[in-house]
Design a protein around this motif. Structure first.
Motif, PDB file in Angstrom:
ATOM      1  N   SER A  48       0.665  -1.033   0.139  1.00 47.30           N
ATOM      2  CA  SER A  48       0.078  -0.054   0.018  1.00 47.30           C
ATOM      3  C   SER A  48       0.889   1.228   0.006  1.00 47.30           C
ATOM      4  CB  SER A  48      -0.918  -0.040   1.376  1.00 47.30           C
ATOM      5  OG  SER A  48      -0.316   0.006   2.342  1.00 47.30           O
ATOM      6  N   GLY A  49       2.228   1.224  -0.480  1.00 51.17           N
ATOM      7  CA  GLY A  49       2.931   2.237  -0.298  1.00 51.17           C
ATOM      8  C   GLY A  49       3.388   3.061  -1.532  1.00 51.17           C
ATOM      9  N   GLN A  50       4.412   3.389  -1.869  1.00 52.06           N
ATOM     10  CA  GLN A  50       4.755   4.463  -3.110  1.00 52.06           C
ATOM     11  C   GLN A  50       6.007   4.088  -3.833  1.00 52.06           C
ATOM     12  OE1 GLN A  50       4.859   8.214  -1.425  1.00 52.06           O
ATOM     13  NE2 GLN A  50       6.838   7.852  -0.166  1.00 52.06           N
ATOM     14  N   THR A  51       5.892   4.370  -4.853  1.00 50.77           N
ATOM     15  CA  THR A  51       6.929   3.977  -5.900  1.00 50.77           C
ATOM     16  C   THR A  51       8.061   4.985  -5.815  1.00 50.77           C
ATOM     17  OG1 THR A  51       5.628   2.664  -7.482  1.00 50.77           O
ATOM     18  CG2 THR A  51       7.974   3.402  -8.284  1.00 50.77           C
ATOM     19  N   LEU A  52       9.570   4.593  -5.655  1.00 49.58           N
ATOM     20  CA  LEU A  52      10.224   5.456  -5.700  1.00 49.58           C
ATOM     21  C   LEU A  52      11.580   5.247  -6.608  1.00 49.58           C
ATOM     22  CD1 LEU A  52      11.518   5.352  -1.759  1.00 49.58           C
ATOM     23  CD2 LEU A  52       9.768   6.754  -2.913  1.00 49.58           C
ATOM     24  N   ILE A  53      12.181   6.052  -7.082  1.00 44.95           N
ATOM     25  CA  ILE A  53      13.186   5.959  -8.356  1.00 44.95           C
ATOM     26  C   ILE A  53      14.554   6.487  -7.761  1.00 44.95           C
ATOM     27  CG2 ILE A  53      12.585   8.228  -9.421  1.00 44.95           C
ATOM     28  CD1 ILE A  53      12.996   6.816 -12.070  1.00 44.95           C
ATOM     29  N   ALA A  54      15.632   5.679  -8.517  1.00 43.78           N
ATOM     30  CA  ALA A  54      17.063   6.211  -7.922  1.00 43.78           C
ATOM     31  C   ALA A  54      17.986   5.678  -9.133  1.00 43.78           C
ATOM     32  CB  ALA A  54      17.589   5.673  -6.600  1.00 43.78           C
ATOM     33  N   ARG A  55      19.135   6.201  -9.046  1.00 44.62           N
ATOM     34  CA  ARG A  55      20.104   6.156 -10.319  1.00 44.62           C
ATOM     35  C   ARG A  55      21.308   5.977  -9.852  1.00 44.62           C
ATOM     36  NH1 ARG A  55      19.940   8.556 -15.773  1.00 44.62           N
ATOM     37  NH2 ARG A  55      17.713   9.349 -15.267  1.00 44.62           N
ATOM     38  N   SER A  56      22.097   5.129 -10.597  1.00 44.15           N
ATOM     39  CA  SER A  56      23.554   4.829 -10.387  1.00 44.15           C
ATOM     40  C   SER A  56      24.339   5.142 -11.423  1.00 44.15           C
ATOM     41  CB  SER A  56      23.956   3.309  -9.895  1.00 44.15           C
ATOM     42  OG  SER A  56      25.323   3.542  -9.680  1.00 44.15           O
ATOM     43  N   THR A  57      25.412   6.082 -11.272  1.00 45.35           N
ATOM     44  CA  THR A  57      26.326   6.153 -12.518  1.00 45.35           C
ATOM     45  C   THR A  57      27.702   5.669 -12.421  1.00 45.35           C
ATOM     46  OG1 THR A  57      27.196   8.237 -11.180  1.00 45.35           O
ATOM     47  CG2 THR A  57      25.294   8.505 -12.712  1.00 45.35           C
ATOM     48  N   ASP A  58      27.870   5.022 -11.493  1.00 47.08           N
ATOM     49  CA  ASP A  58      28.977   4.282 -11.203  1.00 47.08           C
ATOM     50  C   ASP A  58      28.685   2.598 -11.292  1.00 47.08           C
ATOM     51  OD1 ASP A  58      27.919   4.166  -8.612  1.00 47.08           O
ATOM     52  OD2 ASP A  58      29.460   4.801  -7.753  1.00 47.08           O
ATOM     53  N   ALA A  59      28.025   1.984 -11.947  1.00 43.58           N
ATOM     54  CA  ALA A  59      27.884   0.658 -11.764  1.00 43.58           C
ATOM     55  C   ALA A  59      27.203   0.050 -10.690  1.00 43.58           C
ATOM     56  CB  ALA A  59      29.202  -0.204 -12.185  1.00 43.58           C
ATOM     57  N   GLY A  60      26.335   1.000  -9.794  1.00 41.68           N
ATOM     58  CA  GLY A  60      25.614   0.364  -8.955  1.00 41.68           C
ATOM     59  C   GLY A  60      26.505   0.216  -7.305  1.00 41.68           C
ATOM     60  N   LYS A  61      27.584   1.053  -7.383  1.00 41.52           N
ATOM     61  CA  LYS A  61      28.286   1.177  -6.160  1.00 41.52           C
ATOM     62  C   LYS A  61      27.604   2.206  -5.268  1.00 41.52           C
ATOM     63  CE  LYS A  61      32.892  -0.232  -7.989  1.00 41.52           C
ATOM     64  NZ  LYS A  61      34.301   0.306  -8.253  1.00 41.52           N
ATOM     65  N   THR A  62      27.205   3.308  -5.898  1.00 44.32           N
ATOM     66  CA  THR A  62      26.471   4.234  -5.037  1.00 44.32           C
ATOM     67  C   THR A  62      25.146   4.713  -5.840  1.00 44.32           C
ATOM     68  OG1 THR A  62      27.522   6.190  -6.092  1.00 44.32           O
ATOM     69  CG2 THR A  62      28.663   5.317  -4.072  1.00 44.32           C
ATOM     70  N   TRP A  63      24.329   5.334  -5.143  1.00 49.07           N
ATOM     71  CA  TRP A  63      22.878   5.452  -5.664  1.00 49.07           C
ATOM     72  C   TRP A  63      22.361   6.849  -5.377  1.00 49.07           C
ATOM     73  CZ3 TRP A  63      20.388   1.924  -8.860  1.00 49.07           C
ATOM     74  CH2 TRP A  63      20.966   0.789  -9.025  1.00 49.07           C
ATOM     75  N   SER A  64      21.735   7.484  -6.139  1.00 52.00           N
ATOM     76  CA  SER A  64      21.150   8.987  -5.790  1.00 52.00           C
ATOM     77  C   SER A  64      20.123   8.702  -4.794  1.00 52.00           C
ATOM     78  CB  SER A  64      20.555   9.420  -7.083  1.00 52.00           C
ATOM     79  OG  SER A  64      19.472   8.675  -7.408  1.00 52.00           O
ATOM     80  N   LYS A  65      19.919   9.898  -4.064  1.00 48.36           N
ATOM     81  CA  LYS A  65      18.707   9.715  -3.059  1.00 48.36           C
ATOM     82  C   LYS A  65      17.275   9.533  -3.745  1.00 48.36           C
ATOM     83  CE  LYS A  65      16.450  12.862   0.494  1.00 48.36           C
ATOM     84  NZ  LYS A  65      16.387  14.060   0.893  1.00 48.36           N
ATOM     85  N   ARG A  67      13.650   9.273  -5.213  1.00 51.93           N
ATOM     86  CA  ARG A  67      12.666  10.419  -5.364  1.00 51.93           C
ATOM     87  C   ARG A  67      11.210   9.682  -5.842  1.00 51.93           C
ATOM     88  NH1 ARG A  67      14.554  14.836  -9.927  1.00 51.93           N
ATOM     89  NH2 ARG A  67      12.606  15.498  -9.318  1.00 51.93           N
ATOM     90  N   VAL A  68      10.317  10.327  -5.406  1.00 51.22           N
ATOM     91  CA  VAL A  68       8.968   9.562  -5.365  1.00 51.22           C
ATOM     92  C   VAL A  68       8.363   9.985  -6.841  1.00 51.22           C
ATOM     93  CG1 VAL A  68       6.466   9.688  -4.567  1.00 51.22           C
ATOM     94  CG2 VAL A  68       8.404  10.261  -3.165  1.00 51.22           C
ATOM     95  N   VAL A  69       7.992   8.737  -7.459  1.00 53.02           N
ATOM     96  CA  VAL A  69       7.321   8.511  -8.722  1.00 53.02           C
ATOM     97  C   VAL A  69       5.899   8.820  -8.657  1.00 53.02           C
ATOM     98  CG1 VAL A  69       6.836   7.140 -10.738  1.00 53.02           C
ATOM     99  CG2 VAL A  69       9.064   6.924  -9.747  1.00 53.02           C
ATOM    100  N   LEU A  70       5.332   7.950  -7.924  1.00 48.86           N
ATOM    101  CA  LEU A  70       3.918   8.157  -7.514  1.00 48.86           C
ATOM    102  C   LEU A  70       3.366   8.259  -6.228  1.00 48.86           C
ATOM    103  CD1 LEU A  70       0.948   8.519  -8.942  1.00 48.86           C
ATOM    104  CD2 LEU A  70       0.837   6.093  -9.098  1.00 48.86           C
ATOM    105  N   ASP A 143      11.842  13.363 -19.287  1.00 46.49           N
ATOM    106  CA  ASP A 143      13.167  14.270 -18.827  1.00 46.49           C
ATOM    107  C   ASP A 143      13.790  13.204 -17.893  1.00 46.49           C
ATOM    108  OD1 ASP A 143      11.133  14.056 -16.777  1.00 46.49           O
ATOM    109  OD2 ASP A 143      10.802  16.256 -16.668  1.00 46.49           O
ATOM    110  N   GLY A 144      13.983  12.059 -17.960  1.00 52.98           N
ATOM    111  CA  GLY A 144      14.734  11.225 -17.322  1.00 52.98           C
ATOM    112  C   GLY A 144      14.403  10.960 -15.690  1.00 52.98           C
ATOM    113  N   GLY A 145      12.979  11.088 -15.407  1.00 57.40           N
ATOM    114  CA  GLY A 145      12.411  10.731 -14.300  1.00 57.40           C
ATOM    115  C   GLY A 145      12.276  12.151 -13.454  1.00 57.40           C
ATOM    116  N   GLU A 146      12.676  13.242 -14.028  1.00 54.87           N
ATOM    117  CA  GLU A 146      12.420  14.353 -13.275  1.00 54.87           C
ATOM    118  C   GLU A 146      10.921  14.615 -12.961  1.00 54.87           C
ATOM    119  OE1 GLU A 146      14.785  16.398 -11.773  1.00 54.87           O
ATOM    120  OE2 GLU A 146      15.975  14.773 -12.305  1.00 54.87           O
ATOM    121  N   SER A 147       9.940  14.337 -13.973  1.00 55.55           N
ATOM    122  CA  SER A 147       8.482  14.630 -13.884  1.00 55.55           C
ATOM    123  C   SER A 147       7.771  13.443 -14.500  1.00 55.55           C
ATOM    124  CB  SER A 147       8.218  15.746 -14.367  1.00 55.55           C
ATOM    125  OG  SER A 147       8.589  15.836 -15.797  1.00 55.55           O
ATOM    126  N   TRP A 148       6.584  13.228 -14.142  1.00 58.75           N
ATOM    127  CA  TRP A 148       5.714  12.090 -14.653  1.00 58.75           C
ATOM    128  C   TRP A 148       4.335  12.107 -15.059  1.00 58.75           C
ATOM    129  CZ3 TRP A 148       8.564   7.519 -14.967  1.00 58.75           C
ATOM    130  CH2 TRP A 148       9.698   7.217 -14.618  1.00 58.75           C
TER     131      TRP A 148
END
Length: 402
Positions: A48-65, A67-70, A143-148
């Protein structure tokens, strides 16, 4: 058996209050890894939660904070998200929306079991009775996940319920396929005298309109449930699909089955039993032309496992290897809330040690997703339980080479 090399484990995201689970990843054309996952509304699994999205630019070693998709609201939530990057760069997330968590009518009596109880939400024992599937939807971003976009409904008729697991798959011609599982006669995830089928929805206009395209597997005897399809397209154009299975009436998990299509998913061979136990599957083609399948392993010693196939159609458990072991918590001295999937009489778990052989809702681990980064590193993401006094699900990834 493959020998894993350069094995490293990383935490993608852990929340201090809520369970985080059911991650799905894809490798973008620019080399980034994009991930969507579910933030539960509570410190337990509830869908019953919400969908989050994150991105890694270093092959999955670190991830962005994340953000909520919906986002969730007082009356709606979403889960079972997947993601796909279309050929024009548009991101499309498919998910399930559910609603009505609190009782809309003032109760005449206390609930049978006054748990779980939180200061914010009060008595949530009734939640599982009033929660309902509202539909399968997609949202898109240019726009790469900035807006939906606003949620776009997916027409799953004649199904009355369509559960997601993986993201969509784009065919060379631009059409989108979405794998779902559900039933024609019932809205719930299982039961009502009908076994669960897996099917493909298809869109030829970039995800704005959908319709039922093909049945992947169905047992008219209502004995075998086929769920959570994982699709792989081979270089010769064939589609290979693995499916999670359960048998009725016990609901016991059995080996996965495989089915194949020679016509872009319009028709499929009868499901063939494999000797591989685990679920659900996700499959990719590796840079060297071989094929990798990963899947959860929900029995001792638990964790996530994988198999490599040379041709994509021959898979054997003798080639199985362990990616991650464990994920079920050990001792916990605090009381733990029951799940929405339990009857009101269950109430809550008592304090003490979780039974390793029969961990109840704590078997809910895995749901792995896998990509191969441009540098050849394989990144397998999944969720497991923390070993805190109050265990929480969180998402991790394991890096390795084969």
């Amino acid at each position: 058996m493959s020998v894993l090399k350069n094995v490293e484990h990383y935490t993608i995201y852990k929340d201090e209050e809520h369970c985080i689970n059911q991650i799905a990843t894809r490798l973008l054309k620019n080399g980034d890894i994009i991930a969507v996952y579910n933030e539960e509304r509570f410190p337990y699994h509830h869908d019953s939660g919400q969908t989050l999205i994150a991105r890694s630019t270093d092959a999955g070693k670190t991830w962005s904070k994340p953000r909520v998709v919906l986002p969730w609201s007082d009356t709606q939530g979403n889960w079972d998200c997947g993601i796909c990057e279309m050929s024009d760069g548009t991101l499309i997330v498919n998910l399930t929306i559910t609603g009505f968590f609190k009782r809309g009518v003032k109760p005449e009596q206390p609930s049978w079991s006054a748990h779980p109880l939180t200061m914010e939400w009060g008595d949530w024992t009734w939640a599982y009775k009033t929660q309902a599937w509202l539909g399968t939807y997609v949202v898109k971003s240019t726009d790469g996940g900035e807006s939906w976009t606003q949620p776009i409904p997916v027409n799953v008729r004649p199904l009355k319920h369509g559960g997601c697991r993986s993201g969509c798959w784009e065919l060379p011609g631009g059409s989108l396929l979405m794998g779902l599982y559900g039933r024609i006669h019932g809205y719930d995830e299982e039961g009502e005298g009908e076994s669960t089928r897996s099917a493909l929805m298809r869109s030829d206009d970039g995800g704005d309109n959908w319709e039922y395209y093909a049945t992947l597997a169905y047992d008219p005897a209502s004995i075998i449930d086929y769920e959570e399809p994982g699709l792989l397209r081979l270089t010769d154009g064939r589609l290979v699909c693995f499916l999670r299975t359960h048998v009725n009436p016990s609901g016991d998990a059995k080996n996965m089955v495989m089915t194949i299509s020679n016509d872009d998913g319009f028709s499929w061979t009868p499901p063939k039993w494999t000797n591989i136990w685990g679920y659900p599957p996700e499959l990719i083609t590796l840079q060297d032309g071989r094929h990798l399948m990963v899947y959860g392993y929900r029995r001792p010693p638990y964790g996530v496992r994988g198999i490599i196939s040379e041709d994509g159609v021959t898979w054997d458990v003798k080639n199985e290897f362990v990616i991650r072991e464990g994920g079920v918590p050990g001792k916990s001295s605090t009381e733990k809330p029951g799940s929405s999937r339990m009857s009101p009489a269950s109430g809550k778990y008592g304090g003490g040690q979780i039974n390793w052989d029969h961990p109840g809702v704590y078997q809910h681990i895995g749901y792995p997703s896998v990509v191969q980064a441009n540098d050849g590193t394989i990144v397998c993401s999944y969720h497991e339980w923390s070993d805190d006094e109050r265990p929480l699900q969180y998402v991790r990834c394991t890096h390795f080479r084969v």
